[in-house]
Design a protein around this motif. Structure first.
Motif, short mmCIF file in Angstrom:
data_model
loop_
_atom_site.label_atom_id
_atom_site.label_comp_id
_atom_site.label_asym_id
_atom_site.label_seq_id
_atom_site.Cartn_x
_atom_site.Cartn_y
_atom_site.Cartn_z
N ALA A 71 0.84 -1.21 0.00
CA ALA A 71 0.00 0.00 0.00
C ALA A 71 0.87 1.26 0.00
N VAL A 72 1.94 1.23 0.77
CA VAL A 72 2.87 2.37 0.80
C VAL A 72 3.51 2.55 -0.57
N GLU A 102 2.39 1.55 -3.46
CA GLU A 102 1.37 1.99 -4.43
C GLU A 102 1.12 3.49 -4.32
N ASN A 103 1.15 4.01 -3.10
CA ASN A 103 0.98 5.44 -2.91
C ASN A 103 2.13 6.22 -3.55
N GLU A 104 3.34 5.74 -3.37
CA GLU A 104 4.50 6.39 -4.00
C GLU A 104 4.41 6.29 -5.52
N ARG A 149 1.72 6.13 -7.26
CA ARG A 149 0.65 7.06 -7.69
C ARG A 149 1.20 8.48 -7.81
N GLU A 150 2.09 8.86 -6.90
CA GLU A 150 2.69 10.19 -6.96
C GLU A 150 3.49 10.36 -8.26
#
Length: 77
Positions: A40-41, A43-45, A47-48
């Motif tokens: 999840a972490v 994936e967030n990066e 996405r950025e």
């Protein structure tokens, strides 16, 4: 305050950060492929990076350098 200088962070600087980060995300994705929280972490990066790739023409960072003014202040009314 007096303006000492200012600049917009150039696109090259963003990619100097994002390209190595992309490689690290890929590597860590393999290492933590069974760890939902870690993924999840990552994936967030990811996405950025994708947001910048898609919308870099519409946003960025601007920096300003200010110095406390040495000029005499106007009396307050």
């Amino acid at each position: 305050y007096d303006l000492i200088g200012n600049f917009i962070l150039p696109e090259k600087a963003w990619w100097n950060y994002y390209l190595p980060l992309q490689e690290k995300i890929n590597d860590l994705g393999q290492i933590y492929k069974n760890d939902a929280e870690a993924l999840a972490v990552l994936e967030n990066e990811q996405r950025e990076i994708e947001m910048y790739r898609e919308y870099h023409d519409w946003y960025g960072y601007g920096f300003v350098a200010l110095q406390k003014s040495t000029r005499a202040k106007s009396p307050e009314i």
